[in-house]
Design a protein around this motif. Structure first.
Motif, PDB file in Angstrom:
ATOM      1  N   PRO A 140      -9.834 -22.116 105.816  1.00 25.69           N
ATOM      2  CA  PRO A 140     -10.682 -21.836 104.640  1.00 25.69           C
ATOM      3  C   PRO A 140     -10.097 -20.745 103.744  1.00 25.69           C
ATOM      4  O   PRO A 140     -10.168 -20.840 102.513  1.00 25.69           O
ATOM      5  N   VAL A 141      -9.540 -19.705 104.354  1.00 28.28           N
ATOM      6  CA  VAL A 141      -8.947 -18.625 103.561  1.00 28.28           C
ATOM      7  C   VAL A 141      -7.694 -19.118 102.847  1.00 28.28           C
ATOM      8  O   VAL A 141      -7.463 -18.798 101.677  1.00 28.28           O
ATOM      9  N   ASP A 142      -6.878 -19.915 103.522  1.00 24.56           N
ATOM     10  CA  ASP A 142      -5.664 -20.442 102.898  1.00 24.56           C
ATOM     11  C   ASP A 142      -5.993 -21.317 101.693  1.00 24.56           C
ATOM     12  O   ASP A 142      -5.280 -21.294 100.680  1.00 24.56           O
ATOM     13  N   GLN A 143      -7.066 -22.085 101.780  1.00 24.72           N
ATOM     14  CA  GLN A 143      -7.455 -22.943 100.665  1.00 24.72           C
ATOM     15  C   GLN A 143      -7.882 -22.123  99.458  1.00 24.72           C
ATOM     16  O   GLN A 143      -7.587 -22.480  98.316  1.00 24.72           O
ATOM     17  N   VAL A 144      -8.562 -21.006  99.707  1.00 24.45           N
ATOM     18  CA  VAL A 144      -9.024 -20.158  98.607  1.00 24.45           C
ATOM     19  C   VAL A 144      -7.885 -19.338  98.034  1.00 24.45           C
ATOM     20  O   VAL A 144      -7.690 -19.275  96.818  1.00 24.45           O
ATOM     21  N   ALA A 145      -7.113 -18.694  98.912  1.00 27.88           N
ATOM     22  CA  ALA A 145      -6.044 -17.800  98.453  1.00 27.88           C
ATOM     23  C   ALA A 145      -4.864 -18.566  97.893  1.00 27.88           C
ATOM     24  O   ALA A 145      -4.183 -18.090  96.980  1.00 27.88           O
ATOM     25  N   ASP A 146      -4.587 -19.757  98.430  1.00 30.85           N
ATOM     26  CA  ASP A 146      -3.467 -20.587  97.977  1.00 30.85           C
ATOM     27  C   ASP A 146      -2.159 -19.793  97.953  1.00 30.85           C
ATOM     28  O   ASP A 146      -1.439 -19.775  96.971  1.00 30.85           O
ATOM     29  N   ASN A 147      -1.892 -19.099  99.071  1.00 33.33           N
ATOM     30  CA  ASN A 147      -0.698 -18.256  99.162  1.00 33.33           C
ATOM     31  C   ASN A 147       0.161 -18.664 100.364  1.00 33.33           C
ATOM     32  O   ASN A 147       0.765 -17.827 101.021  1.00 33.33           O
TER      33      ASN A 147
END
Length: 339
Positions: A140-147
């Motif tokens: 979920p964090v990777d999808q939001v941060a896209d980093n």
């Protein structure tokens, strides 16, 4: 031979299983905590037109934790090479126990092949399982941060760590075969692996695919968004520029509208006569205003984030090919060197 190798390796395998179980327990807790927090943030902004600030805060809440975890898990392949690969052959050569096996019906190549296959597969399973657990927990964090192209995050997600583990294990085995002493082989293995993990993301990875290019005008807003601004060896540069949905791999020095490098004199004059503590807003204040008046721009090379999986496969293939080459050299060296 398989049974003998397993008996020698079972203590290390038990440590790996226990460590993996602890990692799985923690990541299960973390993954559900992240998902609960994500649902709460989504509920808070359900009635708002823009969820951007709430989702940014959600990402920031876990950013440092996931960064530290990625760095720690990035060490697993190196530790596998150090504690599983380096002693695999060096310990037997140091003690001379390999002569007993070679004096029977087992050939040297068969002896090494069984060790590489059994322990190497276990190394890849441990590193891959840890990576997939972190990938699930942080999704979920990777999808939001896209980093995901970040140097540390890229090397701790999905399939790349499996190839890292294979390479580190074979590297350690080869170093142990050459050095023939366990402790020096372990030290050299972790050192060599760290050097590779620094060189590949910074020197080799950006060139797996041809980069896209764009010209970015250095407006006041663009300059103030840069992470740093300075003059290195007479070439005025900006660092830390971002491109939406892209991994920036290279940024040129500041260029004039004719494409010539901005003179150091102009750059220094803007710093001297327009200090950052001036009247303009932003991190670089009046300095950014002064530079923008000269119509400067930069040439940016970048990789679109849509290529993420291409880079995962390419880097994995790169490390697996290296591992294969090192294994081939190990077989050749073992066959030629007297016992």
């Amino acid at each position: 031979m398989i049974w003998t190798t397993w008996r020698q390796f079972r203590g290390q395998a038990l440590v790996g299983v226990i460590g993996l179980a602890l990692i799985a327990a923690y990541f299960r807790y973390l993954g559900f905590d992240i998902r609960e927090s994500y649902d709460n943030y989504r509920a808070q902004c359900a009635s708002l037109a823009d969820c951007g600030p709430q989702l940014s805060q959600f990402s920031a809440d876990y950013e440092n934790t996931l960064l530290y975890l990625a760095a720690l898990l990035g060490l697993i392949p190196g530790l596998v090479g150090m504690f599983w690969g380096a002693p695999l052959v060096a310990r037997e050569l140091e003690a001379g126990t390999q002569r007993l096996v070679w004096s029977q019906s087992v050939t040297r190549r068969h002896w090494l092949a069984v060790k590489l296959a059994l322990v190497g597969l276990a190394s890849m399973v441990v590193a891959g399982a840890a990576s997939l657990l972190l990938t699930w927990a942080a999704s979920p964090v990777d999808q939001v941060a896209d980093n995901r192209f970040s140097t540390i995050l890229f090397g701790a997600r999905n399939i790349a760590p499996i190839a890292y583990a294979a390479f580190a294990f074979v590297l350690g085995t080869l170093i142990g075969l050459l050095v023939r002493r366990t402790v020096p082989a372990m030290a050299l293995t972790i050192l060599a692996f760290v050097v590779f993990q620094f060189l590949v993301p910074n020197v080799i990875r950006p060139h797996f695919l041809p980069a896209e290019h764009l010209t970015m005008p250095m407006t006041v807003q663009a300059i103030n968004q840069a992470r740093s601004l300075g003059s290195i060896t007479g070439a005025p540069v900006v660092k830390g520029l971002t491109v939406p949905d892209a991994w920036v791999t290279d940024v040129s020095e500041l260029l004039t509208k004719t494409g010539e490098p901005l003179g150091e004199g102009i750059f220094n004059e803007c710093f001297t006569n327009a200090p950052e503590t001036g009247t303009a807003e932003g991190p670089y204040g009046d300095t950014a205003v002064c530079l923008a008046k000269h119509d400067v721009h930069v040439e940016v090379a970048y990789q679109p984030t849509s290529r993420y999986w291409s880079f995962q496969w390419l880097e994995s293939a790169f490390y697996l090919v290296l591992a294969g080459l090192l294994a081939g050299f190990a077989f050749w060296r073992l066959q030629r060197r007297p016992s």
